[in-house]
Design a protein around this motif. Structure first.
Motif, PDB file in Angstrom:
ATOM      1  N   ALA A 149       0.831  -1.204   0.000  1.00 57.43           N
ATOM      2  CA  ALA A 149       0.000   0.000   0.000  1.00 57.43           C
ATOM      3  C   ALA A 149       0.866   1.254   0.000  1.00 57.43           C
ATOM      4  N   TYR A 150       1.945   1.262   0.799  1.00 57.57           N
ATOM      5  CA  TYR A 150       2.866   2.408   0.809  1.00 57.57           C
ATOM      6  C   TYR A 150       3.505   2.590  -0.568  1.00 57.57           C
ATOM      7  N   LEU A 151       3.913   1.480  -1.160  1.00 55.38           N
ATOM      8  CA  LEU A 151       4.593   1.569  -2.460  1.00 55.38           C
ATOM      9  C   LEU A 151       3.636   2.071  -3.539  1.00 55.38           C
ATOM     10  N   ALA A 152       2.391   1.544  -3.547  1.00 61.58           N
ATOM     11  CA  ALA A 152       1.423   1.977  -4.553  1.00 61.58           C
ATOM     12  C   ALA A 152       1.102   3.456  -4.395  1.00 61.58           C
ATOM     13  N   SER A 153       0.959   3.904  -3.139  1.00 66.24           N
ATOM     14  CA  SER A 153       0.697   5.321  -2.885  1.00 66.24           C
ATOM     15  C   SER A 153       1.886   6.179  -3.310  1.00 66.24           C
ATOM     16  N   GLY A 154       3.103   5.702  -2.994  1.00 69.71           N
ATOM     17  CA  GLY A 154       4.300   6.438  -3.403  1.00 69.71           C
ATOM     18  C   GLY A 154       4.434   6.515  -4.908  1.00 69.71           C
ATOM     19  N   ASP A 155       4.155   5.405  -5.596  1.00 68.26           N
ATOM     20  CA  ASP A 155       4.235   5.395  -7.061  1.00 68.26           C
ATOM     21  C   ASP A 155       3.244   6.388  -7.669  1.00 68.26           C
ATOM     22  N   LEU A 156       2.019   6.425  -7.104  1.00 71.26           N
ATOM     23  CA  LEU A 156       1.024   7.372  -7.604  1.00 71.26           C
ATOM     24  C   LEU A 156       1.468   8.808  -7.344  1.00 71.26           C
ATOM     25  N   ALA A 157       2.069   9.060  -6.189  1.00 71.02           N
ATOM     26  CA  ALA A 157       2.547  10.407  -5.872  1.00 71.02           C
ATOM     27  C   ALA A 157       3.627  10.844  -6.851  1.00 71.02           C
ATOM     28  N   VAL A 158       4.536   9.923  -7.206  1.00 74.13           N
ATOM     29  CA  VAL A 158       5.568  10.236  -8.202  1.00 74.13           C
ATOM     30  C   VAL A 158       4.911  10.578  -9.539  1.00 74.13           C
ATOM     31  N   ARG A 159       3.915   9.794  -9.889  1.00 74.62           N
ATOM     32  CA  ARG A 159       3.198  10.003 -11.156  1.00 74.62           C
ATOM     33  C   ARG A 159       2.583  11.397 -11.209  1.00 74.62           C
ATOM     34  N   GLN A 160       2.149  11.887 -10.044  1.00 68.04           N
ATOM     35  CA  GLN A 160       1.523  13.205  -9.975  1.00 68.04           C
ATOM     36  C   GLN A 160       2.520  14.317  -9.678  1.00 68.04           C
ATOM     37  N   GLY A 161       3.783  13.951  -9.450  1.00 65.00           N
ATOM     38  CA  GLY A 161       4.786  14.950  -9.112  1.00 65.00           C
ATOM     39  C   GLY A 161       4.741  15.400  -7.671  1.00 65.00           C
ATOM     40  N   ASN A 162       4.047  14.649  -6.829  1.00 67.49           N
ATOM     41  CA  ASN A 162       3.947  14.977  -5.401  1.00 67.49           C
ATOM     42  C   ASN A 162       5.073  14.246  -4.664  1.00 67.49           C
ATOM     43  N   TYR A 163       6.298  14.771  -4.796  1.00 70.52           N
ATOM     44  CA  TYR A 163       7.468  14.075  -4.261  1.00 70.52           C
ATOM     45  C   TYR A 163       7.523  14.034  -2.739  1.00 70.52           C
ATOM     46  N   PRO A 164       7.051  15.063  -2.028  1.00 69.44           N
ATOM     47  CA  PRO A 164       7.048  14.945  -0.557  1.00 69.44           C
ATOM     48  C   PRO A 164       6.214  13.761  -0.063  1.00 69.44           C
ATOM     49  N   LEU A 165       5.026  13.551  -0.664  1.00 70.06           N
ATOM     50  CA  LEU A 165       4.206  12.412  -0.267  1.00 70.06           C
ATOM     51  C   LEU A 165       4.901  11.107  -0.637  1.00 70.06           C
ATOM     52  N   ALA A 166       5.484  11.077  -1.843  1.00 68.27           N
ATOM     53  CA  ALA A 166       6.199   9.873  -2.267  1.00 68.27           C
ATOM     54  C   ALA A 166       7.331   9.558  -1.289  1.00 68.27           C
ATOM     55  N   GLU A 167       8.042  10.593  -0.878  1.00 66.60           N
ATOM     56  CA  GLU A 167       9.155  10.408   0.064  1.00 66.60           C
ATOM     57  C   GLU A 167       8.665   9.786   1.362  1.00 66.60           C
ATOM     58  N   SER A 168       7.571  10.306   1.909  1.00 67.29           N
ATOM     59  CA  SER A 168       7.079   9.785   3.186  1.00 67.29           C
ATOM     60  C   SER A 168       6.576   8.353   3.040  1.00 67.29           C
TER      61      SER A 168
END
Length: 713
Positions: free
Chosen positions: A498-517
């Motif tokens: 779940a963390y990885l899928a959320s991080g991957d989606l954040a990268v896709r959207q350019g939301n790097y702070p969320l991806a980082e967390s």
């Protein structure tokens, strides 16, 4: 046209023709084509779909029949205004295709058994009878769809066939129909009901003879509202309705008959027409203008019959026909069931055999599917899904019986024991269904309906929740996708996917702070997982946190010295550092009067740039030597571009485009190469090509911005 605006008659004619043509190929044409053959002792392997009392049904015949069956479904869905593509997708679509094949095979088996029975009883059909019935059906076809023979010929030509072939298909189908009817008549024997039989039948089925309200109406149909207003004005001035229908109506089927539509009940016409016609009160009343999808109507009420229940004498002839037909159907069904059961029928295709077993006996079908899965007799990855569906059906049966028993006010001890037993059975079946579904999900693409089934069995199933989120992300519904990921994390804070899928989606959207967390939280659960570290490296680079990148890359290299991804990560770090050094170098070079310290820094930076450039090139080239993908060629091209080595950069980007024309990053890099050379037109050409090849919105936006910068017009 009269039939044209009856409910559900808006049909694409060529589809109807095609379905009729392909669907009309019956037993005898298949037999003449060599699809049915006597079995021999030398045959082996899956050459045949089934063997029926020694007569073989080839796989070619089954495929043709399945196509015919699917065409009929397509025609039906088209009539209903539905898209059959929705039924054919995903896991449910695979099961539907298996059902289509089973229906087709059952029909072919029926045809073989009827042919064998006809041969045994000496039943034949004359050519004269076939020709007469075929001609009648052909004429009825033209009338039903209100088309001329020339129009039909044109439709058929578009479908890749001819009028002659179409007529041959009708003859073939008619021959099968007539032979089937004669076998059924002989099998059923004479049926001569008494008066008492008919009266008893009428009383038992009296509701089926109830007559709904009917009206008789005429109409005038025109293309535009202005003409309709002119016609209505003439009618109000006393003009003859029948005369105006003949003069104005575009309904060629009724205009010469005064627009008469005959008698009809509710549900036969399109809604707007029906409401207006039944809304007229008195015989002779004329409606206002009624707009439908067919044009503009003016309707005249010419008759009305209220709903009523007829007496036996009024419908005696119909009752006799219905009684005889029902008894005939019963006798034929009993005969066919006995014939089928007593026949030697071998289903050669394992999945079809299991599916057909399932239709008669769930447990037998389940056992066969389980055997196929265990032996690997079929490579179909959806077998666990088929098994899960059977367990769901068994759970539903248990739930139905459970509901009935629980509804009793004072159940017996035996019934109470049965309730406990059924509850256990239901939960057991649901658990087995869930396990089978999760097994299937390891090998097939998830679809929303499939995941919905999983979640209906276990609403908190983490794997299905995350997969559903990924599906929503692929559909562009990022908010719902992230909600599913967050729900999974909430239900189990240790669930890494779940963390990885959320991080991957954040990268896709350019939301790097969320991806980082998200990635850091995943790494806390799996501290030595280098795949998570690689994801974090890319995020840190995007956020320009090069210190963290350096530490993480060192950790990766220490944990897995020979891992090619670690070598590539070192290249990524060198490229990020090179980018920062080049930016600083260019900034200092742009100063008119640099200080002494700045001059020294310039010299130091030039050396740093050279070192970092060579390090990045070395790492990426090593990655390529060890089987790296085209992504590395793109990265290598970008390194050369950044360092000003334009020829080397062009070579890399062109290599990528040559091997994969839809790698849009290469068009961006090649465009930048041309810009540095001062060739704006060539740069624009590459940016435009990249734009047309882009799928992701972010990529299209990036190309669009570059195009507008160079060509604002």
């Amino acid at each position: 046209m009269a039939k044209g605006f009856r409910r559900h008659q808006k049909i694409v004619i060529w589809l109807i023709v095609f379905a009729f043509f392909v669907g009309g190929v019956g037993l005898f044409s298949l037999n003449r084509a060599g699809f049915f053959n006597r079995s021999t002792s030398t045959s082996s392997g899956p050459t045949y779909a089934a063997i029926v009392n020694g007569d073989k049904i080839s796989i070619d015949a089954l495929n043709a029949a399945a196509d015919q069956t699917l065409n009929r479904y397509k025609a039906y869905y088209q009539q209903m205004g539905l898209d059959i593509g929705n039924v054919l997708t995903g896991a449910g679509g695979q099961l539907f295709r298996l059902r289509i094949q089973a229906e087709a095979l059952n029909e072919l088996i029926r045809q073989v058994l009827y042919r064998q029975e006809a041969r045994a009883r000496g039943i034949t059909v004359s050519k004269t009878d076939v020709e007469a019935e075929a001609a009648a059906q052909y004429e009825n076809f033209l009338r039903t769809y209100n088309i001329s023979e020339q129009q039909l010929s044109d439709y058929l030509r578009q479908a890749g066939t001819t009028l002659a072939e179409f007529k041959d298909s009708i003859r073939t189908e008619v021959e099968t129909q007539l032979l089937t009817a004669r076998v059924q008549t002989v099998v059923a024997g004479p049926i001569d009901p008494s008066e008492d039989d008919l009266e008893a039948y009428f009383e038992a089925h009296i509701s089926s003879y109830d007559q709904p309200e009917k009206i008789r109406a005429s109409h005038i149909l025109v293309d535009d509202e202005k003409t309709a207003e002119e016609v209505l004005s003439e009618l109000k001035d006393g003009a003859d309705f029948a005369g105006l229908a003949k003069a104005y109506s575009k309904d060629t089927a009724t205009k010469d008959n005064g627009g008469d539509l005959g008698w009809f009940s509710r549900g036969k016409m399109v809604r707007e027409f029906e409401d207006a016609a039944f809304g007229l009160k008195n015989i002779g009343d004329i409606s206002d203008i009624v707009k439908t999808s067919y044009g503009y109507h003016i309707i005249k009420l010419t008759g009305r019959e209220p709903a009523h229940t007829p007496t036996f004498d009024e419908v005696k002839d119909q009752v006799r026909d219905d009684y005889i037909q029902e008894k005939k159907n019963e006798k034929v069904a009993n005969w066919y069931n006995a014939l089928y059961s007593g026949s030697d029928i071998e289903i050669e295709l394992p999945l079809l055999r299991a599916y057909l077993y399932e239709q008669d006996d769930l447990d037998r079908g389940l056992a066969e599917f389980e055997r196929i899965r265990a032996t690997g007799e079929s490579a179909d990855p959806y077998i666990p899904y088929y098994i899960g569906r059977i367990y769901e059906v068994k759970a539903a049966y248990a739930a139905d019986e459970l509901r009935e028993l629980r509804a009793k006010e004072d159940p017996t001890d035996e019934e109470k024991a049965r309730i406990a037993e059924l509850q256990q059975e239901k939960e057991g079946y649901q658990g087995k269904a869930l396990a089978a579904y999760l097994d299937a999900l390891e090998n097939v693409d998830a679809d929303e309906n499939f995941l919905g089934r999983v979640l209906s069995l276990n609403p908190e199933n983490l794997a299905a929740t995350v997969l559903l989120g990924k599906l929503k992300a692929d559909q562009g519904d990022y908010v719902t996708a992230e909600n599913h990921f967050a729900e999974a994390i909430k239900n189990d804070p240790t669930y890494v996917p779940a963390y990885l899928a959320s991080g991957d989606l954040a990268v896709r959207q350019g939301n790097y702070p969320l991806a980082e967390s998200r990635y850091e939280a995943a790494l806390e659960q799996r501290p030595n997982d280098t795949s998570i570290m690689f994801k974090l490296v890319n995020v840190y680079i995007a956020m320009n946190e090069l210190g963290e990148v350096s530490e993480l890359v060192a950790k990766i290299r220490k944990a897995s010295p020979d891992n090619v991804k670690g070598i590539i990560a070192e290249g990524d770090l060198a490229y990020a550092q090179l980018t920062a050094a080049v930016d600083e170098l260019n900034g200092l070079k742009g100063k008119d009067s640099p200080t002494g310290d700045e001059e020294a820094r310039l010299s130091e930076l030039q050396s740093t740039v050279d070192t970092l450039y060579q390090r990045a090139v070395d790492r990426y080239e090593e990655g390529l030597r060890r089987g790296g993908t085209l992504d590395l060629n793109v990265k290598l091209g970008n390194v050369h571009l950044l360092a000003g080595h334009l020829d080397e950069a062009e070579d890399q980007f062109r290599n990528v485009i040559l091997r994969s024309p839809y790698r849009v990053e290469a068009y961006m890099g090649l465009g930048e190469v041309y810009l540095k050379r001062g060739d704006t037109e060539a740069a624009l050409e590459n940016f435009r090509t990249g734009f047309t090849h882009s799928v992701e919105n972010a990529q299209r936006e990036e190309f669009g911005e570059r195009i507008l910068e160079l060509d604002p017009q």
